[in-house]
Enzyme design. Sequence first.
Site, PDB file in Angstrom:
ATOM      1  N   LYS A   1       0.778  -1.278  -0.156  1.00 21.85           N
ATOM      2  CA  LYS A   1       0.323   0.162   0.029  1.00 21.85           C
ATOM      3  C   LYS A   1       0.732   1.253   0.111  1.00 21.85           C
ATOM      4  CE  LYS A   1      -4.010   1.798   2.778  1.00 21.85           C
ATOM      5  NZ  LYS A   1      -4.890   1.751   3.707  1.00 21.85           N
TER       6      LYS A   1
ATOM      7  N   SER B   1      -9.648   1.435   2.815  1.00 20.64           N
ATOM      8  CA  SER B   1      -9.089   2.138   1.739  1.00 20.64           C
ATOM      9  C   SER B   1      -7.847   1.481   1.107  1.00 20.64           C
ATOM     10  CB  SER B   1      -7.978   3.357   2.704  1.00 20.64           C
ATOM     11  OG  SER B   1      -7.220   2.734   3.581  1.00 20.64           O
TER      12      SER B   1
ATOM     13  N   SER C   1     -10.018  -0.956   7.112  1.00 20.66           N
ATOM     14  CA  SER C   1      -9.127  -0.640   5.687  1.00 20.66           C
ATOM     15  C   SER C   1      -8.548  -1.743   5.109  1.00 20.66           C
ATOM     16  CB  SER C   1      -8.236   0.512   5.890  1.00 20.66           C
ATOM     17  OG  SER C   1      -8.948   1.652   5.893  1.00 20.66           O
TER      18      SER C   1
END
Lengths: 481, 88, 467
Positions: free
Chosen positions: A77, A152, A176
Amino acid sequence: MNLKISALDYVQEVQNGNISAEDFTAATLERIHSVDEKLHAFLSVNDDAINQAREIDKKIKSGDKVGACFGMPISIKDNMCIKNSKTTCASKMLENFVAPYDATVISKLKEQDAIFIGKANMDEFAMGLTTEFSAYGPSKNPWNVDCTPGGSSGGSAVSVSAFECVASLGSDTGGSVRNPASFCSAVGYKPTYGLISRYGLISYANSIEQIGPVTRTVKDTAFLLNMITGLDPNDNTTVDNKNEDYLSGIDSGVEGKKIGIIKEMMAEGTDPAVISATKDAVSKLEGLGAICEEVSLDMVKYSVAAYYTITATEAGSNLARYDNLRYGYDFSLEGYEFNSYIQKARKNFGPEVTRRMIIGGFVPSAGHAGKYFLKALKVKNKLTKEINEAFKKYDLLIAPTVPILPFKLGEKIDDPVALFLVDINTVTANLTGKPAISVPFAVSNGLPIGIQLLADSMNDKMLLQAAHALEQTVKLPEVPI
Amino acid sequence: MVTEEEIEKVAKLMKIEVEDHKEYVDKVHAMIDYFDILDSAGVDDEEISMPEIPITALREDKHIPFDEKLIEKLNHYKGTYVRAPKMS
Amino acid sequence: MTKIGLEIHCQLTNLESKLFCSCKANYRQFEINENICPVCMGLPGSLPRLNQDAVKKATMIAMALNCSTPDKIAFFRKNYFYPDLPKNFQITQLNIYGDTSVGGPGSIMVGDKEIRITRIQLEEDPGRLIYEGSSSKNQITLVDYNRAGTPLVEIVTEPDFENPKQVREFLNILSDLLENLGVSDPSLEGAMRADANVSIEGGKKVEIKNIGSFHDLEKAVHFEITRQESLHSREIEIAQETRHWDDKRKITISSRSKEEALDYRYFLEGDIPWVTIDPAIQEKLKSEMPESISSKKERYVSKYSIPNQVADVLSSDKFYSDLFEDSHTESNAKEIANIITTDLMGLVDTREKREASKITAIHLRDLADAIQTGKISRNSAKNALHEIVKTGKDLSQVMSDLDLGNVSDESELLTVIKDVISEEPQAVEQAKSNPQTINYLVGKVMQKTKGKADPKLTLDLLKKQIE
Ligand SMILES: [Zn+2]
């Protein structure tokens, strides 16, 4: 080349000499080139991956010591620092930020010869749960490209479920990792707070967030945890797990385990398909010898409001450093006075971050802290007490990961409060520091449903054993891409 | 109810310049209004708790310089000074 | 009644590393922005790593100022934007959830006056700003972050001071105390800074910020009282305001009033768990603390019968008291105290001279022994000390280099005595009838030996020769 294999299978295949790291990496890059235009899981791809794979193959051939990952392509990420590469947090604010150091998880995976194939898309600064707040455009759900992959850590989940990498690291502040894992039919893990070092993870709400793996199987998650958990002198909030081996005894099952079904997480508004999947999961676990009954956590009703109050406060402070003076993006300060320059520079924040900055200035401010921020901290405390009580009675808790099915891109983006409620089942683990996992369990009308299990702090190993048992009870269709 | 002036004041405090007024103010309003639910949680008597670390587990006082010239990787100006705008 | 309160910022200059990272605490030796790392530059993803010794040293300061020390301390974020703050918040301490700063309420006696300490907190120092450009139009701000994140202890007092003299006495006590604890060198530039608040009878409270040294602090307080009294005498109202100390012109200047009240949004720093300091560790810290100045003084007086005033001077200065502690024995203590306070202090009366000085405890011990056994006269000892401070050579070396040793060889001394007797027949006769006058002859011997004759031996020999 079969790109659909699990991390453990990949290691096996390379060790047996059936595949080389270079060939697998090359095929992975090819896959990314062919599907990522459509899915947009990546913000950047590692140009040097093939060379790195070749070096690892050399080490294997010459019989040198090779790390446990054997050149496995992993996506990261884009809120974790990899030295000398761009780390943008999917924000225009950090468009040109090149990290001068490695996050602890990155150093640990480098030692194990993992290859970071690319940086995964996300909501800007991890604020969101659809990836629609990425400044570089949303990711798409590989199960249905009109739908959100969740967020996310949407890019992480998409890259794993669409076979653009073997595994991924995301971060979980309020769901997330688990939310996109559920929406994309991957395994998503939020460890006990402090189990994984946050050094090098760009903070959103530092008191509750954790890095967590997204993988194809529960075993793969255990495999990754073995490499990235433990005390880190660079993070004073890490806890000592005494080099726990999460993989050993993973098939211990759930026989005799007491499981509480969280009533407030199956409340009104939960999709009937999600309810029926959860009931199915409960009966499967009962079939394996678990004892399940309903439990109530009263504070869950207030958890989302507490969560957004706390995260906005911490984010307001954590993101204050982005004034563009020492790093950031190109914007000359000629002719500006200090305040006006910073205000102009911070216009590079996207709309959601901007909103949360305002809320983050408001809820802890002198006149309002008592009504909002302090109350939120107290809810957090009471919720923790409630769940600790529950864990005196139950080994595990169960609930749907997300109360609804993946929804259309654009559907909720204009209604922040509707988006809040999508988090209702995931924020509890963050507010209380407990470990939680989302296991792919059903597909309804072509859209995945994940089931969430929670355990008490430092019971991560038992949680993984139960998740593995649940995972073995279903055979899910393959992603249609 | 949160007033528009309050929101503007806070935006300034956070060094946020809001142009598309209605868009921001309305959404921020809706979000903050939702937090009113906290009033009914009945938590006034709760404490605030935090994780703990014993002093003995803290870092030893040793000087270890960063292994690279960090300033060369940052935006800077005038030799190795970082430049900031004038302070009004 | 005049009321003065202080906020004193004291750098822990004797630590090796910064408060939250391993960069150097003493930043003074570095090139611009050379003493920085991702942590003290607040780079994205970096986390604070609290320095154990900083907590210990700050706790010791609290103990020395008789403050309560909690068994759990917490850190908070103070949020505001400024270019010298890399994170745009400062990690500091506060007592909003109970007493969680390193030092709780306490007090210290300044003469007969009790000064209450509100709290003592540990926090990070910001970087340094340099303004360039001649006019406000072309002004630019340059930042050096070498100081950013260095450990700072803030001591906050109640407004208990009534005049600048009490302030000065308190600062003297505090400087000596900090130096004695070995936590800070108050003489380093910028190591001690302060804010003050001053109000006179019937007037509002005025804050004075930005006072760069203890020396200026007393001046600033004095100036401010005079200013306020002058306003008062002309019946002009004293406004509640913040003023800055202008260290060039030595006056306080009103800060622009448009500076709006800041809302710092204090909240707990989640990256640093609450640090537990259990009672056993606190006890250990207390036992490791250097002896306090007052207890040292008392010991010097009662154990070695060192005069009160000498003991006072000796105990309050760490440099001298360390030398004394390392060199003295029961039998030579008084002699050493005497050498230090009458001779050494005059030789090394500035910071530079102290730092350049080569004297060690061994030198002092040797010197005291030589005096007590009559190997060297006091007068010569003074010369020897001068040479030792300069060169660091052994006492024996110095004595032979400068020919300072006493003439204690009997036959050598006898030759001189015989000369004196033949040269001074009158005095010899006088001495026979009046033994008191023999000292005149001793003086003559001394003259001939340039003061190196062992006085006791000389007297004995003279007496024998005359009889
Ligand atoms: Zn540093």
